[in-house]
Design a protein around this motif. Structure first.
Motif, mmCIF file in Angstrom:
data_model
loop_
_atom_site.group_PDB
_atom_site.id
_atom_site.type_symbol
_atom_site.label_atom_id
_atom_site.label_comp_id
_atom_site.label_asym_id
_atom_site.label_seq_id
_atom_site.Cartn_x
_atom_site.Cartn_y
_atom_site.Cartn_z
ATOM 1 N N PRO A 1 56.981 10.897 -33.984
ATOM 2 C CA PRO A 1 58.348 11.358 -33.681
ATOM 3 C C PRO A 1 59.059 10.495 -32.646
ATOM 4 C CG PRO A 1 56.789 13.192 -33.632
ATOM 5 C CD PRO A 1 55.982 11.941 -33.690
ATOM 6 N N GLU A 2 58.288 9.856 -31.764
ATOM 7 C CA GLU A 2 58.860 9.006 -30.730
ATOM 8 C C GLU A 2 58.583 7.540 -31.051
ATOM 9 O OE1 GLU A 2 60.660 9.783 -27.976
ATOM 10 O OE2 GLU A 2 60.713 11.878 -28.632
ATOM 11 N N PRO A 3 59.463 6.646 -30.610
ATOM 12 C CA PRO A 3 59.206 5.215 -30.831
ATOM 13 C C PRO A 3 57.912 4.773 -30.156
ATOM 14 C CG PRO A 3 61.460 5.586 -30.079
ATOM 15 C CD PRO A 3 60.741 6.885 -29.917
ATOM 16 N N LEU A 4 57.294 3.773 -30.708
ATOM 17 C CA LEU A 4 56.044 3.251 -30.170
ATOM 18 C C LEU A 4 56.264 2.689 -28.769
ATOM 19 C CD1 LEU A 4 53.050 2.514 -30.879
ATOM 20 C CD2 LEU A 4 53.930 0.283 -31.586
ATOM 21 N N ASP A 5 55.481 3.174 -27.804
ATOM 22 C CA ASP A 5 55.543 2.672 -26.433
ATOM 23 C C ASP A 5 54.626 1.456 -26.335
ATOM 24 O OD1 ASP A 5 55.341 2.161 -23.695
ATOM 25 O OD2 ASP A 5 55.590 4.268 -23.170
ATOM 26 N N LEU A 6 55.227 0.285 -26.267
ATOM 27 C CA LEU A 6 54.443 -0.948 -26.274
ATOM 28 C C LEU A 6 53.629 -1.114 -24.996
ATOM 29 C CD1 LEU A 6 57.276 -3.146 -27.764
ATOM 30 C CD2 LEU A 6 55.192 -2.476 -28.949
ATOM 31 N N GLY A 7 54.188 -0.661 -23.871
ATOM 32 C CA GLY A 7 53.473 -0.784 -22.607
ATOM 33 C C GLY A 7 52.154 -0.034 -22.601
ATOM 34 N N GLU A 8 52.092 1.076 -23.328
ATOM 35 C CA GLU A 8 50.859 1.853 -23.392
ATOM 36 C C GLU A 8 49.815 1.209 -24.296
ATOM 37 O OE1 GLU A 8 51.801 5.799 -24.576
ATOM 38 O OE2 GLU A 8 52.691 6.360 -22.643
ATOM 39 N N HIS A 9 50.225 0.208 -25.057
ATOM 40 C CA HIS A 9 49.306 -0.438 -25.996
ATOM 41 C C HIS A 9 49.039 -1.896 -25.630
ATOM 42 C CE1 HIS A 9 50.718 3.055 -28.315
ATOM 43 N NE2 HIS A 9 49.581 2.964 -28.967
ATOM 44 N N TYR A 10 49.267 -2.252 -24.379
ATOM 45 C CA TYR A 10 48.981 -3.626 -23.956
ATOM 46 C C TYR A 10 47.503 -3.976 -24.112
ATOM 47 C CZ TYR A 10 53.546 -4.902 -22.005
ATOM 48 O OH TYR A 10 54.859 -5.255 -21.845
ATOM 49 N N GLY A 11 46.654 -2.977 -24.119
ATOM 50 C CA GLY A 11 45.227 -3.235 -24.290
ATOM 51 C C GLY A 11 44.882 -3.856 -25.631
ATOM 52 N N LEU A 12 45.802 -3.792 -26.584
ATOM 53 C CA LEU A 12 45.566 -4.400 -27.895
ATOM 54 C C LEU A 12 45.786 -5.915 -27.885
ATOM 55 C CD1 LEU A 12 47.309 -1.771 -30.211
ATOM 56 C CD2 LEU A 12 44.860 -2.101 -29.885
ATOM 57 N N ILE A 13 46.388 -6.426 -26.819
ATOM 58 C CA ILE A 13 46.639 -7.871 -26.745
ATOM 59 C C ILE A 13 45.312 -8.586 -26.528
ATOM 60 C CG2 ILE A 13 47.820 -9.694 -25.464
ATOM 61 C CD1 ILE A 13 49.959 -7.639 -24.713
ATOM 62 N N ASP A 14 44.951 -9.454 -27.457
ATOM 63 C CA ASP A 14 43.634 -10.095 -27.427
ATOM 64 C C ASP A 14 43.709 -11.601 -27.208
ATOM 65 O OD1 ASP A 14 44.819 -10.636 -29.835
ATOM 66 O OD2 ASP A 14 43.041 -10.257 -31.060
ATOM 67 N N VAL A 15 44.819 -12.071 -26.639
ATOM 68 C CA VAL A 15 44.954 -13.491 -26.305
ATOM 69 C C VAL A 15 45.416 -13.600 -24.851
ATOM 70 C CG1 VAL A 15 45.491 -14.186 -28.671
ATOM 71 C CG2 VAL A 15 47.355 -13.576 -27.112
ATOM 72 N N PRO A 16 45.146 -14.726 -24.190
ATOM 73 C CA PRO A 16 45.646 -14.902 -22.820
ATOM 74 C C PRO A 16 47.170 -14.891 -22.778
ATOM 75 C CG PRO A 16 43.941 -16.513 -23.337
ATOM 76 C CD PRO A 16 44.305 -15.852 -24.627
ATOM 77 N N VAL A 17 47.711 -14.331 -21.714
ATOM 78 C CA VAL A 17 49.162 -14.225 -21.543
ATOM 79 C C VAL A 17 49.548 -14.846 -20.207
ATOM 80 C CG1 VAL A 17 51.144 -12.674 -21.411
ATOM 81 C CG2 VAL A 17 49.212 -12.096 -22.894
ATOM 82 N N ASP A 18 50.550 -15.708 -20.231
ATOM 83 C CA ASP A 18 51.091 -16.306 -19.010
ATOM 84 C C ASP A 18 52.519 -15.799 -18.821
ATOM 85 O OD1 ASP A 18 48.817 -18.117 -18.491
ATOM 86 O OD2 ASP A 18 49.481 -19.086 -20.342
ATOM 87 N N LEU A 19 52.738 -15.047 -17.767
ATOM 88 C CA LEU A 19 54.060 -14.512 -17.459
ATOM 89 C C LEU A 19 54.732 -15.390 -16.410
ATOM 90 C CD1 LEU A 19 53.153 -10.723 -17.193
ATOM 91 C CD2 LEU A 19 54.294 -11.848 -19.098
ATOM 92 N N VAL A 20 55.982 -15.729 -16.654
ATOM 93 C CA VAL A 20 56.730 -16.584 -15.733
ATOM 94 C C VAL A 20 58.035 -15.884 -15.364
ATOM 95 C CG1 VAL A 20 57.765 -18.847 -15.368
ATOM 96 C CG2 VAL A 20 55.745 -18.628 -16.830
ATOM 97 N N ALA A 21 58.310 -15.793 -14.071
ATOM 98 C CA ALA A 21 59.523 -15.135 -13.583
ATOM 99 C C ALA A 21 60.337 -16.108 -12.743
ATOM 100 C CB ALA A 21 59.163 -13.902 -12.758
ATOM 101 N N GLY A 22 61.623 -15.805 -12.617
ATOM 102 C CA GLY A 22 62.514 -16.615 -11.794
ATOM 103 C C GLY A 22 62.899 -15.875 -10.526
ATOM 104 N N LYS A 23 62.690 -16.501 -9.390
ATOM 105 C CA LYS A 23 63.039 -15.851 -8.122
ATOM 106 C C LYS A 23 64.543 -15.624 -7.994
ATOM 107 C CE LYS A 23 59.068 -17.630 -5.516
ATOM 108 N NZ LYS A 23 58.617 -18.430 -4.347
ATOM 109 N N LYS A 24 65.342 -16.478 -8.653
ATOM 110 C CA LYS A 24 66.793 -16.342 -8.599
ATOM 111 C C LYS A 24 67.357 -15.628 -9.821
ATOM 112 C CE LYS A 24 67.339 -20.649 -5.951
ATOM 113 N NZ LYS A 24 67.998 -21.988 -5.939
#
Length: 250
Positions: free
Chosen positions: A150-173
């Motif tokens: 009934p509710e859309p899939l919450d992707l954040g709750e399923h991060y455990g399914l990610i089976d490859v390395p992830v590199d997150l990059v953010a900008g300070k500005k």
């Protein structure tokens, strides 16, 4: 999003690593303008969906006018500087080269990018809910038809399914997707056991796409060199006790 839905569908995603530059998904920490736009989209979306399919510049004539304005912004630095300042204030002080983007080749009188109304509405839904989740079709029955729930899939709750390395990059500005929101991805992935790294650069939002800075290119290439051979299907990570789910398609 792609990896999670493919894992739920039990289909191969054929990816070996993710490098996400200023990724969207969480937008709780944003400026007043985005909050106003969020409320407007959610309020007016039933009407807008009947009138327009997307936000774009219609007809060759109006695209020509915008293209002419973009050239004037470059030819008259004072005008361009004023527009740049106004755009920066609109997006909360982000110092990206907003005027320079309009001078790119794909902004021309023959063709020009647009933004889907559903995409804008999806971003507004994410910001309102505070969760990184799939598009809400507006009713439990419609969501069940697409997602099986009934509710859309919450992707954040399923991060455990990610089976490859992830590199997150953010900008300070970056004031469009603030570093605090990228760190939220990082925390959730870390808690879910994902092999994830986090890096910050002194960049504004569009710098990741249009600046081509050597520092960023070197970092991306160094991470790509870490890509190893693909795991066998039998070695793929499965969450203990994870029920098999299906994402239905129309």
């Amino acid at each position: 999003m792609y990896i999670i839905t493919r894992r739920i569908e039990e289909k191969p995603h054929r990816l070996s690593r993710l490098i996400l530059l200023s990724p969207a998904g969480f937008h709780g920490d944003s400026n007043l303008v985005f909050t106003v736009l969020e409320n407007l989209f959610l309020l007016l979306s039933p009407i807008l969906s009947l009138l327009i399919p997307a936000f774009y510049i219609p007809t060759r004539f109006f695209r020509m006018l915008l293209n002419k304005l973009a050239r004037d912004f470059h030819n008259y630095p004072a005008v361009g500087g004023l527009v740049q300042t106004l755009m920066s204030y609109v997006v909360g002080g982000d110092s990206s080269n907003w005027v320079g983007v309009l001078g790119l080749p794909h902004y021309n009188m023959n063709d020009m990018p647009g933004v889907s109304l559903q995409l804008a509405l999806h971003l507004a839904q994410i910001k309102r809910s505070g969760k990184f989740r799939m598009y809400d079709y507006g009713s439990p029955s419609a969501n069940i038809e697409v997602y099986g729930t009934p509710e859309p899939l919450d992707l954040g709750e399923h991060y455990g399914l990610i089976d490859v390395p992830v590199d997150l990059v953010a900008g300070k500005k970056d004031k469009v997707i603030r570093s605090s929101m990228v760190r939220k991805h990082y925390r959730l992935m870390k808690e879910s056991g994902v092999d994830v790294s986090y890096r910050e650069f002194k960049y504004a939002h569009l710098d990741f796409t249009f600046s081509h800075r050597e520092e960023l290119l070197a970092y991306v290439m160094s991470q790509l060199l870490l890509v190893g051979p693909r795991k066998k299907k039998s070695d793929e990570k499965h969450l203990p006790g994870q029920k098999s789910m299906k994402v239905k398609r129309k």
